[in-house]
Design an enzyme around this catalytic site. Structure first.
Site, mmCIF file in Angstrom:
data_model
loop_
_atom_site.group_PDB
_atom_site.id
_atom_site.type_symbol
_atom_site.label_atom_id
_atom_site.label_comp_id
_atom_site.label_asym_id
_atom_site.label_seq_id
_atom_site.Cartn_x
_atom_site.Cartn_y
_atom_site.Cartn_z
ATOM 1 N N CYS A 134 -77.734 28.013 7.699
ATOM 2 C CA CYS A 134 -78.500 26.774 7.512
ATOM 3 C C CYS A 134 -78.075 25.966 6.291
ATOM 4 O O CYS A 134 -78.072 24.735 6.339
ATOM 5 C CB CYS A 134 -79.992 27.076 7.514
ATOM 6 S SG CYS A 134 -80.525 27.574 9.170
ATOM 7 N N ASP B 213 -84.951 26.924 3.799
ATOM 8 C CA ASP B 213 -85.468 28.135 4.470
ATOM 9 C C ASP B 213 -85.753 29.329 3.550
ATOM 10 O O ASP B 213 -85.422 30.475 3.907
ATOM 11 C CB ASP B 213 -84.496 28.571 5.588
ATOM 12 C CG ASP B 213 -84.337 27.524 6.693
ATOM 13 O OD1 ASP B 213 -84.949 26.439 6.590
ATOM 14 O OD2 ASP B 213 -83.599 27.788 7.655
ATOM 15 N N LYS C 205 -87.718 22.518 11.289
ATOM 16 C CA LYS C 205 -86.603 22.407 12.229
ATOM 17 C C LYS C 205 -86.595 23.618 13.149
ATOM 18 O O LYS C 205 -87.130 24.674 12.791
ATOM 19 C CB LYS C 205 -85.279 22.288 11.470
ATOM 20 C CG LYS C 205 -85.005 23.493 10.597
ATOM 21 C CD LYS C 205 -83.767 23.309 9.766
ATOM 22 C CE LYS C 205 -83.486 24.498 8.908
ATOM 23 N NZ LYS C 205 -83.288 25.769 9.631
HETATM 24 C C1 VGL Z 1 -81.081 30.634 9.813
HETATM 25 C C2 VGL Z 1 -80.335 31.922 11.552
HETATM 26 C C3 VGL Z 1 -81.381 31.507 12.346
HETATM 27 C C4 VGL Z 1 -80.881 30.192 8.401
HETATM 28 C C5 VGL Z 1 -82.128 30.203 10.591
HETATM 29 O O1 VGL Z 1 -81.867 29.751 7.769
HETATM 30 O O2 VGL Z 1 -79.729 30.275 7.917
HETATM 31 N N1 VGL Z 1 -80.184 31.490 10.312
HETATM 32 N N2 VGL Z 1 -82.274 30.642 11.848
#
Ligand code: VGL
Ligand code: ZN
Length: 199
Positions: free
Chosen positions: A152, A9, A107
């Protein structure tokens, strides 16, 4: 022995100026680029939500971002709207060397289930398909980096360990959200799961 780097991410919304900016998120991009060639395989994950995703506080009347509510699979943090499919916030950080990636796995695209882990959604049942891909490529060891350490990246590392992979997490190439002790909780769970923490 195939050793994969999983970059979690590293997207605009988690970097400075983003909708869910993680403090210091930008700082990890250049050092991640520098290690890409040390691995046999490089996989990027991309948080990829429909605009009405249930994990957004905006979809839960009476709640604010960072409230915790109960979903059918257990407690869920409510987030600001982020990483909306096709938005610039969902794009990878502009400096990340995405061309080196063998696979990009998305995802969180089911509106009713959040997915922190790159392997299983937050119901701990729905698979993203990544485990099958790694098996097919004969990956036995993974190193995890990215955003956010305590959500994540941690969930992905713990699932990878449960799947029987040898798992390293390079903390110098991660940054945390750290909500109500979430970082120390995550580090304790990572150690208990047998994840090797590098810094
Ligand atoms: C994430 C919160 C919501 C992350 C993704 O990448 O850690 N955290 N969506
Ligand atoms: Zn998300």
């Amino acid at each position: 022995m195939t050793h994969a780097l999983i970059v979690v991410d590293v997207q605009n919304d988690f970097c400075s100026g983003g909708a869910l900016a993680v403090s210091g998120g930008d700082e990890i991009v250049a050092p991640i680029n520098e290690v890409l060639d040390d691995f046999d395989a490089v996989i990027l994950t991309q948080d990829w939500h429909p605009k009405d995703h249930r994990s957004f506080a905006s979809q839960n009347a009476g709640n604010a971002p960072f409230d915790v509510v109960n979903f059918f699979y257990g407690p869920q943090v409510l987030w600001p709207d982020h990483c909306i499919q096709g938005s610039s916030g969902a794009e990878f950080h502009g400096d990340l060397k995405v061309d080196r990636a063998d696979l990009i796995i998305r995802k969180g695209f089911r509106a009713s289930i959040d997915s922190y882990s790159a392997f299983f959604e937050n119901d701990h049942k729905t698979s993203t398909g990544l485990a099958g891909y790694l098996e097919a490529r004969d990956v036995q060891e993974v190193t995890m980096v990215g955003l956010a350490t305590d959500f994540c990246v941690a969930y992905s590392a713990i699932d990878a360990a449960k799947l029987g992979l040898k798992v390293n997490m390079n903390l110098a190439l991660c940054r945390a959200i750290d909500l109500d002790g979430s970082l120390s909780n995550a580090l304790a769970k990572l150690r208990a799961a047998g994840v090797k923490l590098l810094d």
